[in-house]
Structure formats: C-alpha cells, structure tokens
Design a protein around this motif. Sequence first.
Motif, PDB file in Angstrom:
ATOM      1  N   ALA A  98      42.955  31.630  44.686  1.00  0.00           N
ATOM      2  CA  ALA A  98      42.203  30.732  45.593  1.00  0.00           C
ATOM      3  C   ALA A  98      42.298  30.951  47.263  1.00  0.00           C
ATOM      4  O   ALA A  98      41.957  31.707  48.003  1.00  0.00           O
ATOM      5  N   VAL A  99      43.848  31.904  47.273  1.00  0.00           N
ATOM      6  CA  VAL A  99      44.927  32.187  48.323  1.00  0.00           C
ATOM      7  C   VAL A  99      44.605  33.098  48.384  1.00  0.00           C
ATOM      8  O   VAL A  99      44.337  34.146  50.070  1.00  0.00           O
ATOM      9  N   PHE A 100      44.101  34.519  47.448  1.00  0.00           N
ATOM     10  CA  PHE A 100      43.897  36.004  47.779  1.00  0.00           C
ATOM     11  C   PHE A 100      42.322  35.903  47.972  1.00  0.00           C
ATOM     12  O   PHE A 100      41.752  36.621  48.974  1.00  0.00           O
ATOM     13  N   SER A 101      41.752  34.999  47.702  1.00  0.00           N
ATOM     14  CA  SER A 101      39.712  34.740  48.431  1.00  0.00           C
ATOM     15  C   SER A 101      39.682  34.685  49.549  1.00  0.00           C
ATOM     16  O   SER A 101      39.296  35.074  50.826  1.00  0.00           O
ATOM     17  N   THR A 125      39.148  41.319  46.877  1.00  0.00           N
ATOM     18  CA  THR A 125      40.624  41.069  46.999  1.00  0.00           C
ATOM     19  C   THR A 125      41.381  39.691  46.164  1.00  0.00           C
ATOM     20  O   THR A 125      42.220  39.988  45.073  1.00  0.00           O
ATOM     21  N   GLY A 126      40.073  38.311  45.177  1.00  0.00           N
ATOM     22  CA  GLY A 126      40.404  37.563  44.326  1.00  0.00           C
ATOM     23  C   GLY A 126      40.749  38.319  42.909  1.00  0.00           C
ATOM     24  O   GLY A 126      41.483  37.700  41.818  1.00  0.00           O
ATOM     25  N   VAL A 127      39.923  39.498  42.814  1.00  0.00           N
ATOM     26  CA  VAL A 127      39.145  39.183  41.318  1.00  0.00           C
ATOM     27  C   VAL A 127      39.676  41.149  40.504  1.00  0.00           C
ATOM     28  O   VAL A 127      40.020  41.352  39.480  1.00  0.00           O
ATOM     29  N   PHE A 128      39.740  42.371  41.652  1.00  0.00           N
ATOM     30  CA  PHE A 128      39.673  43.920  41.655  1.00  0.00           C
ATOM     31  C   PHE A 128      41.814  44.101  40.781  1.00  0.00           C
ATOM     32  O   PHE A 128      41.541  45.313  39.599  1.00  0.00           O
ATOM     33  N   ILE A 152      34.055  31.448  41.416  1.00  0.00           N
ATOM     34  CA  ILE A 152      35.444  30.956  42.010  1.00  0.00           C
ATOM     35  C   ILE A 152      34.889  32.252  43.174  1.00  0.00           C
ATOM     36  O   ILE A 152      35.485  30.704  44.392  1.00  0.00           O
ATOM     37  N   SER A 153      36.042  32.466  43.223  1.00  0.00           N
ATOM     38  CA  SER A 153      36.313  33.569  44.846  1.00  0.00           C
ATOM     39  C   SER A 153      35.425  33.690  45.904  1.00  0.00           C
ATOM     40  O   SER A 153      34.684  33.579  47.029  1.00  0.00           O
TER      41      SER A 153
END
Length: 209
Positions: A98-101, A125-128, A152-153
Amino acid sequence: MLLTTLYIIGITAEGMSGALAAGRHNMDWFGVVFIACVTAIGGGSIRDVLFGHYPLTWVAHPEYLALVCFAAILTTKIPYFVGRFERTFLVLDAMGLAVFSVIGARVGLDLHPSGAMAVTGAVITGVFGGILRDIFCARIPLVFQKELYASISLLVGSLYVVCDFVSVRYFEINQNLIIIVCLFVGFVARLVAIRYHLGLPTFRYTPKK
C-alpha cells in the motif's frame, strides 16, 4: 512523515524477505544483499528510471540502501527466527504494498498530469521488486500466480488519483487524509485477499498430443 516511517518499515521487511528467498537458493552474502536490495527498492528504481525521476530514491537517501543491506545481513544470522514470523511479514508486506503504491502514484502525478501514468507508477513501485526477486531466483513471479497483489496496487493507485482529482477540482481534501484512506483500503484489501485466497482467474492450456 507518516509515509516515510511506513516506507522505512516496508523496505526493511521486504529486504529481510528477499534475504530469506536468497537463502533458500544457497546464495552467498553478495547474492543475499543483492536480492534483498532488488526486492526492497527495485520497483521504485525502475519507476524512477522510466519516469526520469532523478536522483533515484536510494541515491538521494543512501541510508535507505544501508538499512536494507543491514537487514539482509541480520537475516543471515537469525534466519529461523525471522522465518517463524512469516505471518507478521505478510502483514508488513501488505502495508508495504500500500505504501509503495501511494508513493508511486504521487511521483507519477508530480511528473505527469496523466492519471494513467500515476496508476502505472503505483503498480511498478508496488510489484516490480517482487517480480525481479523471483526472476533472479529462477522462479515464476508469485505476483502472477497467487492472491491478488498487482490488482491491489492498481486499486490503491486509482483511488489516490481520484481523491487527488476531487481535491484539486472540487473541494480541498487534506493530503494526509487521502494517504491514510488509500493505505487503509490497500492494506485491508490485501489482507482479505490473503485470508480468503482471492485471485484473478487463471488460464490453463494443455496442448493436445
């Protein structure tokens, strides 16, 4: 301040989980540290390069890189202790996602007026980081196989863009409130996906012989 604190917690947890993944493949210390760094800050680095956002976050703040490296080395000393708290790391990973997204969406909006670019920044940012970790560990990325993750991202990034648009065009919304709402939605959605094993439909193809 809130995002920064949560970001530090997130990269620390991701770094330790990356170190455990490296340990499962019997990597040396360089491999452990490399996989930890890729997992923790790889997504943000790819986002910054694609968006031309310089200097990279870990270049501007080398203390973040040092923290991830320290967390990785610490994990090699207490792997079984860290492994016992797998559920805790799932919770921290949900918060980190959540934060990275949110951070990715904010960077995207700062650099491009397009909401689509902001959502793209959130997903990258969230998944890579996790995708790179799994590729370097020679396995199919978990984000392509298990519970809702990239979705979610995408949800968090879209929600952030909508809230920011409403705040700018119609009535002002406190930025911290937007961040808290987006973090809460993303965090809860990820935990629900884990609890009930929610995922996207899978495609199975078996060629006829």
